[in-house]
Write an enzyme that holds these catalytic residues in place. Structure first.
Site, PDB file in Angstrom:
ATOM      1  N   GLY A  11       0.797  -1.240  -0.069  1.00 59.18           N
ATOM      2  CA  GLY A  11       0.086  -0.109   0.141  1.00 59.18           C
ATOM      3  C   GLY A  11       0.763   1.268   0.008  1.00 59.18           C
ATOM      4  CB  SER A  12       4.284   2.150  -0.635  1.00 59.24           C
ATOM      5  OG  SER A  12       4.665   1.707  -1.802  1.00 59.24           O
ATOM      6  CG  ASN A 106      -2.791  -1.800 -12.916  1.00 59.72           C
ATOM      7  OD1 ASN A 106      -2.874  -2.033 -11.717  1.00 59.72           O
ATOM      8  ND2 ASN A 106      -2.115  -2.388 -13.721  1.00 59.72           N
ATOM      9  CG  HIS A 108       3.013  -2.796 -15.475  1.00 61.02           C
ATOM     10  ND1 HIS A 108       2.380  -4.106 -14.771  1.00 61.02           N
ATOM     11  CD2 HIS A 108       3.973  -2.923 -16.280  1.00 61.02           C
ATOM     12  CE1 HIS A 108       3.291  -5.196 -15.205  1.00 61.02           C
ATOM     13  NE2 HIS A 108       4.283  -4.483 -15.928  1.00 61.02           N
TER      14      HIS A 108
END
Ligand code: GRF
Length: 197
Positions: A11-12, A106, A108
């Protein structure tokens, strides 16, 4: 604008988004956090920030369909405008992809379309980049479609691969860049410079 962040592990990236909203670099709020992993740091971070956080998994709800129904009802409850997948390790059900068409993004940790697709996550990505002797890698933010890492790319930035890099060293350099890049790109989405569907 209400953002839902989905995250499975550390969760950084989530924290970077929360901080960007708190210091008003992003004019929006993280309205809810969803994780498939009840033990994730992501859920803890949300709790620390007093952001509603839900552990929702197929195991808990019996099937992908009932999980999707539950996720959709949480998203509706928090009037979510946009979903950000920040290290979420599950494919989203088609009903969610349809309802939030073009509004799901998202991040990546490489320059897609290279080094993407099934199995290309975490250290696998950075190992593949080093094995391919790339001198440059980066970060990609893309819309989410029904196939892994293949929706429209909305933003990319590069990160150098340096002589002697191990996958771990490279991962740390890329992750650090993710934290600032996420804030820049989400601010552009919120400001309408990158269109929501
Ligand atoms: C990041 O490298 C991101 O690119 C990938 O998952 C990782 C999440 O890191 N999708 P964290 O859990 O936010 O620390």
């Amino acid at each position: 604008m209400n953002i839902a962040v989905f995250a499975s592990h550390g969760g950084s990236d989530l924290q970077a988004i929360i901080d960007g909203c708190k210091n008003q670099q992003i004019e929006a709020k993280v309205a809810v956090v969803i994780s498939n992993n009840g033990d994730s740091m992501a859920l803890q971070r949300a709790n620390n920030e007093k952001i509603p956080a839900y552990h929702l998994s197929a195991k808990k709800f019996g099937s992908e369909e009932s999980l999707a129904e539950e996720i959709l009802s949480v998203l509706t409850e928090y009037k979510v405008d946009m979903i950000f997948l920040a290290g979420y390790m599950r494919m989203l059900h088609v009903s969610i992809l349809e309802k939030y068409h073009n509004r799901i993004f998202n991040i990546h940790p490489a320059l897609l379309p290279k080094f993407g697709g099934k199995g290309m996550y975490g250290m696998n990505v950075h190992t593949a980049v080093i094995d391919a002797k790339e001198t440059e890698t980066g970060v990609t933010i893309h819309r989410v479609s029904a196939e892994y890492d293949s929706g429209e790319i909305v933003a990319q930035t590069t990160v150098p691969v340096l002589e002697g890099d191990t996958p771990e060293i490279l991962a740390a350099r890329v992750l650090e860049r993710e934290h600032s890049f996420l804030v820049e790109v989400i601010a552009d989405i919120v400001d309408g410079k990158i269109a929501l569907g």
